[in-house]
Scaffold this motif. Structure first.
Motif, mmCIF file in Angstrom:
data_model
loop_
_atom_site.group_PDB
_atom_site.id
_atom_site.type_symbol
_atom_site.label_atom_id
_atom_site.label_comp_id
_atom_site.label_asym_id
_atom_site.label_seq_id
_atom_site.Cartn_x
_atom_site.Cartn_y
_atom_site.Cartn_z
ATOM 1 N N ARG A 12 0.747 -1.201 -0.121
ATOM 2 C CA ARG A 12 0.096 -0.024 -0.167
ATOM 3 C C ARG A 12 0.776 1.286 -0.086
ATOM 4 O O ARG A 12 1.641 1.464 0.885
ATOM 5 C CB ARG A 12 -0.962 -0.048 1.159
ATOM 6 N N HIS A 13 0.792 2.121 -1.103
ATOM 7 C CA HIS A 13 1.484 3.239 -1.143
ATOM 8 C C HIS A 13 0.853 4.452 -1.522
ATOM 9 O O HIS A 13 -0.091 4.590 -2.112
ATOM 10 C CB HIS A 13 2.782 3.064 -2.507
ATOM 11 N N GLY A 14 1.141 5.397 -0.593
ATOM 12 C CA GLY A 14 0.549 6.837 -0.966
ATOM 13 C C GLY A 14 -0.709 6.993 -0.231
ATOM 14 O O GLY A 14 -1.631 7.778 -0.321
ATOM 15 N N ARG A 16 -1.378 -11.009 -6.730
ATOM 16 C CA ARG A 16 -0.918 -10.136 -5.467
ATOM 17 C C ARG A 16 -1.209 -8.824 -6.192
ATOM 18 O O ARG A 16 -0.524 -8.532 -7.454
ATOM 19 C CB ARG A 16 0.245 -10.606 -5.363
ATOM 20 N N PHE A 17 -1.351 -7.765 -5.467
ATOM 21 C CA PHE A 17 -1.558 -6.467 -5.803
ATOM 22 C C PHE A 17 -0.914 -5.353 -4.803
ATOM 23 O O PHE A 17 -0.826 -5.551 -3.752
ATOM 24 C CB PHE A 17 -3.087 -5.906 -6.040
ATOM 25 N N ALA A 18 -0.553 -4.186 -5.551
ATOM 26 C CA ALA A 18 0.064 -3.159 -4.720
ATOM 27 C C ALA A 18 -0.939 -1.847 -4.944
ATOM 28 O O ALA A 18 -1.061 -1.515 -6.215
ATOM 29 C CB ALA A 18 1.516 -2.882 -5.215
ATOM 30 N N LEU A 19 -1.454 -1.354 -3.956
ATOM 31 C CA LEU A 19 -2.297 -0.249 -4.046
ATOM 32 C C LEU A 19 -1.160 1.147 -4.075
ATOM 33 O O LEU A 19 -0.229 1.183 -3.519
ATOM 34 C CB LEU A 19 -3.052 -0.081 -2.661
ATOM 35 N N ARG A 20 -1.788 1.711 -5.159
ATOM 36 C CA ARG A 20 -0.981 2.956 -5.480
ATOM 37 C C ARG A 20 -1.754 4.279 -5.575
ATOM 38 O O ARG A 20 -2.794 4.269 -6.277
ATOM 39 C CB ARG A 20 0.077 2.941 -6.922
ATOM 40 N N ILE A 21 -1.191 5.200 -4.517
ATOM 41 C CA ILE A 21 -2.146 6.431 -4.717
ATOM 42 C C ILE A 21 -1.284 7.772 -4.847
ATOM 43 O O ILE A 21 -0.026 7.713 -4.070
ATOM 44 C CB ILE A 21 -2.873 6.577 -3.536
ATOM 45 N N GLU A 22 -1.566 8.568 -5.788
ATOM 46 C CA GLU A 22 -0.583 9.427 -6.159
ATOM 47 C C GLU A 22 -1.472 10.826 -6.470
ATOM 48 O O GLU A 22 -2.343 10.889 -6.773
ATOM 49 C CB GLU A 22 0.109 9.408 -7.432
ATOM 50 N N GLN A 23 -0.604 11.937 -6.227
ATOM 51 C CA GLN A 23 -1.209 13.277 -6.537
ATOM 52 C C GLN A 23 -1.337 13.498 -8.003
ATOM 53 O O GLN A 23 -0.426 13.467 -8.569
ATOM 54 C CB GLN A 23 -0.270 14.249 -5.830
ATOM 55 N N ALA A 24 -2.517 14.190 -8.544
ATOM 56 C CA ALA A 24 -2.531 14.458 -9.775
ATOM 57 C C ALA A 24 -1.892 15.734 -9.948
ATOM 58 O O ALA A 24 -1.511 16.691 -9.148
ATOM 59 C CB ALA A 24 -4.110 14.695 -9.941
ATOM 60 N N PRO A 25 -1.497 15.830 -11.296
ATOM 61 C CA PRO A 25 -0.904 17.014 -11.825
ATOM 62 C C PRO A 25 -1.798 18.386 -11.458
ATOM 63 O O PRO A 25 -3.091 18.240 -11.869
ATOM 64 C CB PRO A 25 -0.321 16.709 -12.956
#
Length: 307
Positions: free
Chosen positions: A99-101, A245-254
């Motif tokens: 879990r990232h972000g 298997r999965f990785a959750l990724r959350i990132e800020q939008a430009p």
């Protein structure tokens, strides 16, 4: 009759979802082979999309990528039956191994200005929906399926999993969209699939993998008018030798996504979706007819006609 058919469809998904993971993955691989052998819709659409988006690749390279796309798509179709018919908390515990972000989501919710989650069709977006529903109540913009049986099935799946009280389904229609503005004004969270082709007149054309694609302006309008935070989120597929298997990724939008100029906003939106899709093109939904509508006056035909 519709309700009975929806129940029957749910029962079929329930039985399919009880198969062991290794067998389910092998069935997905067999389904992908059958798609290629029969040249079904998914196989044909993927070929057209790759010809448009990756003209620099040799035909043999595009074919290898198409095979990987069909394999991933088929596996996801079957694994989603399991995700839909098992406790969502268990899905998250077993399959979401990274879990990232998530701190970005926590801060955005705490700020109270509303949150727009842009979720491209990359990886497994159904698992992402389950994580979002676990994290916070939210409203999801969706395009109703043409079949009332399928819509009844989806309603039953979400109710059975307990998400019906946490997730508000908002149809992608004019009057209902006002609910999204209100939700954001109240500091709530909404989810949008940003790479679905809108109806003619509801979007602007912007490059997507170098090809003009009609793109929704709604997300940019929501962000510009409400000041809500915009986050991109997806569940990326990792090694799956015995189970997914999965990785959750959350990132800020430009920031360009909230540009008051709709053409600039959709250009920024497509650029970000493309960046995510290029992380692993085999995980992106290339079986979707993204380029059906062409720019007015271009003279370009529908690339999927008779395909």
């Amino acid at each position: 009759m519709t309700d009975f058919a929806a129940r029957l469809l749910y029962a079929s998904a329930w039985m399919l979802g009880r198969l062991p993971w290794p067998l389910l993955l092998r069935l997905g691989d067999a389904l992908a082979l059958w798609w290629r052998w029969r040249e079904v819709r998914e196989a044909r659409v993927a070929r057209v999309n790759l010809e448009l988006a990756y003209p620099e690749l040799a035909p043999a390279q595009r074919e290898r990528l198409r095979r990987a796309i069909l394999r991933t798509t088929a596996r996801q179709a079957l694994e989603t039956a399991r995700l839909w018919t098992r406790p969502h908390a268990r899905n998250l515990d077993e399959l979401l191994v990274e879990r990232h972000g998530t701190e970005l989501m926590d801060r955005a919710i705490a700020a109270g200005r509303g949150v727009i989650v842009a979720a491209p069709h990359h990886g497994n977006w159904e698992l992402l929906n389950q994580w979002l529903a676990w994290r916070t109540p939210l409203a999801i913009l969706y395009r109703p399926p043409e079949s009332p049986v399928v819509e009844g099935f989806l309603t039953r799946v979400r109710a059975a999993a307990g998400d019906a009280e946490r997730v508000t389904q908002v149809r992608a229609e004019g009057p209902a969209v006002r609910q999204l503005f209100k939700r954001l004004g109240d500091g709530g969270v909404i989810g949008i699939l940003p790479d679905q082709q809108p109806k003619a007149g509801d979007g602007e054309f912007a490059p997507f993998f170098g090809v003009p694609a009609l793109t929704m302006t709604l997300l940019g309008r929501l962000a510009a008018r409400t000041g809500a935070a915009v986050l991109f989120a997806w569940c990326e597929r990792l090694d799956e030798s015995t189970r997914p298997r999965f990785a959750l990724r959350i990132e800020q939008a430009p920031p360009g996504i909230a540009d008051p100029d709709p053409k600039a906003a959709v250009a920024a939106l497509n650029a970000e979706v493309e960046r995510i899709a290029r992380r692993d093109p085999a995980q992106y939904q290339w079986t979707y007819k993204r380029y059906t509508l062409r720019p007015p006056g271009s003279g370009e035909p529908n690339p999927y006609h008779n395909r």
